[in-house]
Design a protein around this motif. Structure first.
Motif, mmCIF file in Angstrom:
data_model
loop_
_atom_site.group_PDB
_atom_site.id
_atom_site.type_symbol
_atom_site.label_atom_id
_atom_site.label_comp_id
_atom_site.label_asym_id
_atom_site.label_seq_id
_atom_site.Cartn_x
_atom_site.Cartn_y
_atom_site.Cartn_z
ATOM 1 N N GLY A 24 1.767 -36.731 -30.775
ATOM 2 C CA GLY A 24 1.082 -37.604 -31.733
ATOM 3 C C GLY A 24 1.465 -37.239 -33.170
ATOM 4 N N GLU A 25 0.998 -37.944 -34.233
ATOM 5 C CA GLU A 25 -0.100 -38.787 -33.919
ATOM 6 C C GLU A 25 0.363 -40.094 -33.332
ATOM 7 N N CYS A 26 -0.455 -40.541 -32.408
ATOM 8 C CA CYS A 26 -0.244 -41.837 -31.800
ATOM 9 C C CYS A 26 -1.633 -42.463 -31.710
ATOM 10 N N LEU A 49 -4.752 -28.426 -38.564
ATOM 11 C CA LEU A 49 -4.321 -29.035 -37.308
ATOM 12 C C LEU A 49 -3.431 -30.263 -37.479
ATOM 13 N N HIS A 50 -3.573 -30.920 -38.624
ATOM 14 C CA HIS A 50 -2.820 -32.162 -38.790
ATOM 15 C C HIS A 50 -2.487 -32.382 -40.262
ATOM 16 N N THR A 51 -1.209 -32.272 -40.567
ATOM 17 C CA THR A 51 -0.812 -32.526 -41.955
ATOM 18 C C THR A 51 0.541 -33.223 -41.988
ATOM 19 N N HIS A 52 0.761 -33.973 -43.034
ATOM 20 C CA HIS A 52 2.068 -34.595 -43.244
ATOM 21 C C HIS A 52 2.817 -33.880 -44.362
ATOM 22 N N GLN A 53 2.231 -32.782 -44.848
ATOM 23 C CA GLN A 53 2.864 -31.986 -45.896
ATOM 24 C C GLN A 53 3.834 -31.011 -45.269
ATOM 25 N N ILE A 108 -9.226 -36.701 -31.758
ATOM 26 C CA ILE A 108 -9.203 -37.795 -32.722
ATOM 27 C C ILE A 108 -9.183 -37.191 -34.113
ATOM 28 N N HIS A 109 -8.145 -37.496 -34.847
ATOM 29 C CA HIS A 109 -8.002 -36.839 -36.143
ATOM 30 C C HIS A 109 -8.634 -37.685 -37.252
ATOM 31 N N GLY A 110 -8.985 -37.022 -38.338
ATOM 32 C CA GLY A 110 -9.547 -37.705 -39.503
ATOM 33 C C GLY A 110 -10.825 -38.457 -39.187
ATOM 34 N N THR A 142 -5.817 -31.430 -43.231
ATOM 35 C CA THR A 142 -5.657 -32.068 -44.545
ATOM 36 C C THR A 142 -5.111 -33.481 -44.419
ATOM 37 N N ASP A 143 -4.353 -33.780 -43.348
ATOM 38 C CA ASP A 143 -3.679 -35.072 -43.186
ATOM 39 C C ASP A 143 -2.832 -35.337 -44.430
ATOM 40 N N ALA A 144 -3.060 -36.466 -45.107
ATOM 41 C CA ALA A 144 -2.301 -36.747 -46.321
ATOM 42 C C ALA A 144 -3.193 -36.488 -47.534
HETATM 43 ZN ZN LIG Z 1 -1.930 -38.393 -40.203
#
Ligand SMILES: [Zn+2]
Length: 218
Positions: free
Chosen positions: A73-75, A6-10, A132-134, A179-181
């Motif tokens: 987002g993310e915001c 759902l949320h990655t910077h890769q 809300i992520h992470g 995974t985010d970062a």
């Molecule tokens: Zn992030």
């Protein structure tokens, strides 16, 4: 079935993985959006400034119209980094309003500002899902956020057994994985979640996709 991250910077593609790439459209960042990738676009609280808000916001408002932009987002709010909290609230309000207008869910970054976030949700009567992520806090705070109608996305924090997020995840079914970062793969995160819930990775994939379907507004 695919792994939904759902949320990655890769950036980039991987077989079997559906990734939502998160980019901050704040001044000084790369604005050329990668082709054929699903995105979430926002003004990240670490980089967003009041000084360039008008410019950043108009760029964002234009870019998020694309259907492949799945989330705003993310915001969010960060007590440790970025502008003053007062300014961060101004920047976040604009993005929540935009999300409401476009009926797109929001992916939120929140560091030590959960009370402020809950107050804002109430004050603005936000009608789109707020994720809300992470999430890496204790079970009690997690439950409180869920009760208020927020959604949670978990990352590598669930890999530590007996941590708050790991304990919470055992008892709930509505959540997302990311995974985010992180320096671990989405496969490892799904495996950790499956272990905590005494189920299989395939079942986890089915659950997460069902959750995604429930909140996707477009
Ligand atoms: Zn992030």
């Amino acid at each position: 079935m695919q792994f939904l991250d759902l949320h990655t910077h890769q950036e980039g593609k991987e077989d079997g993985v559906r990734r939502i790439l998160s980019l901050s459209l704040t001044r000084g960042m790369q604005f050329a959006l990668p082709e054929d990738q699903e995105l979430s676009l926002g003004l990240h609280p670490w980089f967003a400034t009041i000084e360039h808000l008008e410019e950043d916001y108009s760029r964002l408002a234009e870019a998020v119209k694309e259907t492949r932009v799945k989330l705003i987002g993310e915001c969010g709010l960060d007590r440790l980094k970025g502008e003053s909290l007062e300014n961060q609230l101004i920047i976040l309000r604009k993005q929540l309003k935009l999300a409401n207008e476009l009926h797109k869910p929001v992916i939120l970054h929140c560091v030590r500002c959960f009370e402020e976030l809950m107050a804002l949700q109430k004050e603005m009567k936000v009608s789109v899902p707020l994720i809300i992520h992470g999430f890496n806090k204790d079970e009690e705070l997690g439950r409180k956020l869920l009760e208020k109608g927020f959604y949670l996305s978990f990352g590598k924090a669930i890999m530590h057994a007996n941590s708050g997020p790991a304990d919470l995840l055992k008892h709930i079914d509505m959540f997302f994985l990311e995974t985010d970062a992180a320096d671990c793969s989405i496969q490892e995160i799904y495996q950790a979640a499956a272990n905590l819930k005494n189920t299989t990775v395939e079942e986890m994939k089915a659950l997460i996709f069902a959750n995604w379907k429930k909140i996707m507004l477009i």
